[in-house]
Design a protein around this motif. Sequence first.
Motif: not given
Length: 119
Positions: A75-78, A58-65
Amino acid sequence: MNAETKTRARPAALTLTPAAEARIAALMAKAPEGTVGVKLSTPRRGCSGLAYSVDYVSDEKPFDEKIETSGGTFYVDGASILYLIGSRMDWVEDDFTAGFVFENPNAKGACGCGESFTV
C-alpha cells in the motif's frame, strides 16, 4: 449510435523492483497475525521535511493506493501519493547496510544523512 466506454488500467503510483518485491514477500512471511500488507508513507521527519516509512498494516484505508505484488499486498498512503508518483522503490543490501532505496523524481533535495527529503 452506441458509444462504448473503454477504460485502461491506471499505472501504479510507483514501481517496485524484483528485489523490493522479494523483501515484501520476506516481510509478509514473518508478519504479525492480522497483517494485510506493507505500507509506504511519508511522515514529516528529519531536517528536510519528509521521510520514507515502511510498516506493517492491519487494515486497508479507502484512499490508499493498493499494489498487488508477487510477495503480498503493498500500500501507498493516500496522503503521500502526490510526493511519490513516478518513484521507484528498490531493496539494497551490502556489507554494512540493508534497506529500501527510493528514486523519487519529485524530490527537490535531501538532507546530508539521507534521512529526509523535500518536494
